[in-house]
Enzyme design. Structure first.
Site, PDB file in Angstrom:
ATOM      1  CE  LYS A  46      -4.239  -1.803   0.341  1.00 30.01           C
ATOM      2  NZ  LYS A  46      -5.294  -1.627  -0.647  1.00 30.01           N
TER       3      LYS A  46
HETATM    4  N1  PMP Z   1      -3.529  -8.083   1.939  1.00 28.05           N
HETATM    5  C1  PMP Z   1      -3.581  -7.192   2.937  1.00 28.05           C
HETATM    6  C2  PMP Z   1      -2.941  -7.550   4.242  1.00 28.05           C
HETATM    7  C3  PMP Z   1      -4.229  -5.965   2.760  1.00 28.05           C
HETATM    8  O1  PMP Z   1      -4.278  -5.076   3.767  1.00 28.05           O
HETATM    9  C4  PMP Z   1      -4.858  -5.692   1.517  1.00 28.05           C
HETATM   10  C5  PMP Z   1      -5.596  -4.395   1.318  1.00 28.05           C
HETATM   11  N2  PMP Z   1      -6.859  -4.376   1.913  1.00 28.05           N
HETATM   12  C6  PMP Z   1      -4.802  -6.668   0.509  1.00 28.05           C
HETATM   13  C7  PMP Z   1      -4.104  -7.832   0.759  1.00 28.05           C
HETATM   14  C8  PMP Z   1      -5.505  -6.497  -0.825  1.00 28.05           C
HETATM   15  O2  PMP Z   1      -5.012  -5.459  -1.616  1.00 28.05           O
HETATM   16  P1  PMP Z   1      -5.964  -4.603  -2.545  1.00 28.05           P
HETATM   17  O3  PMP Z   1      -6.787  -3.711  -1.666  1.00 28.05           O
HETATM   18  O4  PMP Z   1      -5.065  -3.824  -3.423  1.00 28.05           O
HETATM   19  O5  PMP Z   1      -6.828  -5.542  -3.308  1.00 28.05           O
END
Ligand code: PMP
Length: 468
Positions: A46
């Protein structure tokens, strides 16, 4: 400034290693590589997207000096935003669902953010949900910017500009399959779009936890009943606009147990200090590789690290209490319920006439029926839908039933725990059991009651009429 120094920590975002798995997935024709996004300075992938998102907000004049960044976040987006806020002098307020680990809440507070915790088990539209609370706070706070990762296209945009090109370079274009879990879906949409543009034959495989609605939506375009699960960060109970189902070539389903045990294997067998959703992605990739049986290069994204889950995934007691470790069988699995019932699945074909479906439901004494198109589940036809259809007037009994199929059910797998099914049947009328995408059984409330009653020693029913 020193020659080798970066101007600030934000310049250290990205350039994470791509590492080959050596023991997990061993023996498969495919080679599996993992992109270690947990090594970003804020602790997850992120970092990349929040940096892009803040840069874009600044460029558009939506975020100005001294401003407050507000977001609904399960932790990692918060960490990225808080890190950027620390460097650039913003305030942060984050709203989180209460199922998140205490480490995540504590770490956001450590970054200097204000954290508001909301109940997980409410509808997204509920005023208490973390989405609603974040939105309200943004409206009430002056000089604030709502990052809105579920609907801000700068989320996939960040991955399109940063994560995608890096994977392309790491692999020198020799990537065949990209696998990632999906929360907002931003990682998959951004990376996926970039890779497909460079090489249209690249396959995009999403990984979804049992309980999330993405799997059914991709497979049958139905919004089915979501239910709670333990793995954090992936899966959703609504469709965010950052999620792009059309991009996906396939979607693989994993349960909590697979996520957690694979995460532990990643740490212990590969030395990769990754978290629960990384376990999910690798478990999904291995399933996909086993099914495809091809010699190909699979790249799996590992979103965040093990440190955030020491009190859960890496705590034997927590795992055991939740029935994920060792000999604890709990209430059993859906396969146990099906075994007791020993009942063939009564289903309709999409081309069956309404008249015949009514007849079948009457003959079998059932109030609902799954509708199949070939081997694929199309939806569920219920007494209520039939009534609505017939009562609305000019409808013919010889129309096909396909248009009456609805999404008023939840889907589970034979490995799903009975504890989860019991919870989901409070909300959904029926659980349809899918094994590798194929309908293999149905579980209704009375099936579960009978199963549990038998487990606790009640005599089994003698009546021959099947349950509703
Ligand atoms: N794994 C974790 C630990 C996350 O915090 C997130 C984000 N919510 C994701 C995977 C998935 O990523 P995205 O939101 O880009 O689909």
């Amino acid at each position: 400034m020193l020659k080798g120094a970066r101007a600030n920590i934000l310049e250290a975002i990205g350039h994470t290693p791509l590492v080959k798995l050596n023991r997990l997935g061993h023996g498969l024709p495919a080679a599996i590589y993992v992109k270690c996004e947990y090594l970003n300075p804020g602790g997850s992938m992120k970092d990349r997207m929040t940096l892009h998102l803040v840069n874009q907000a600044e460029a558009r004049g939506e975020l100005s000096p001294g401003g407050t960044i507000i977001e609904a976040t399960s932790g990692n987006t918060g960490a990225g935003l808080a890190m950027i806020a620390a460097v650039r002098g913003y305030h942060c307020v984050f709203v989180m669902p209460d199922k998140m680990s205490t480490e995540k809440i504590a770490s956001l507070r450590a970054w200097g953010a204000r954290v508001v915790v909301c109940p997980t088990a409410v509808e997204p539209e509920d005023p208490r949900s973390y989405y609603s609370v974040a939105k309200r706070l943004a409206e009430q706070t002056s000089n604030s910017f709502y990052a809105n990762q579920y609907h801000n296209q700068d989320n996939p945009g960040g991955h399109y500009r940063s994560t995608g090109p890096e994977i392309w370079e790491d692999t020198n274009g020799e990537i065949d399959v990209f696998v990632a879990g999906m929360g907002t879906g931003g990682t998959m949409a951004g990376v996926g779009r970039y890779l497909k543009e460079r090489k249209p034959s690249v396959k995009l495989v999403g990984v979804d936890p049992v309980g999330s609605l993405y799997y059914d939506y991709v497979k049958s375009a139905r919004l089915t009943k979501p239910f709670t699960y333990k793995v954090e960060g992936i899966g959703e109970d609504f469709l965010p606009s950052t999620f792009d189902p059309k991009l996906l070539d396939d979607i693989v389903r994993v349960n909590d147990e697979e996520c957690f045990l694979t995460a532990r294997d990643l740490v212990r067998m590969e030395g990769l200090y990754a978290g629960g959703s990384s376990g999910a992605a690798v478990a999904g990739a291995i399933k996909y590789a086993r099914q495809s049986g091809k010699a190909e290069n699979i790249v799996v994204l590992l979103p965040d690290g093990a440190a955030k889950y020491l009190s859960k995934v890496f705590n034997d007691e927590w795992l055991r209490e939740n029935g994920f470790l060792g000999d604890v069988h709990g209430l059993g699995f859906v396969s146990d319920v099906l075994e007791l019932r020993q009942r063939p699945v009564i289903s309709a074909r999409a081309t069956d006439r309404v008249r015949d479906v009514i007849g079948m439901m009457k003959d079998h004494g059932i109030s609902q029926m799954p509708v199949l198109q070939g081997n694929e589940l199309l939806g569920l036809v219920t007494e209520v839908a039939l009534l609505r259809y017939l009562a609305s007037g000019d409808h013919s009994l010889s129309s096909t039933v396909a248009a009456l199929a609805e999404g008023d059910y939840a889907t589970v797998t034979p490995e799903t725990r009975v504890e989860l099914v019991q919870g989901l049947l409070v909300d959904a009328r029926i659980a349809l059991v899918l094994d590798k995408g194929e309908l293999v059984g149905v579980v209704t409330k009375i099936d579960l009651i009978e199963y549990l009653a038998k487990k606790y020693g009640a005599p089994s029913r003698t009546s021959k009429s099947p349950p509703k």
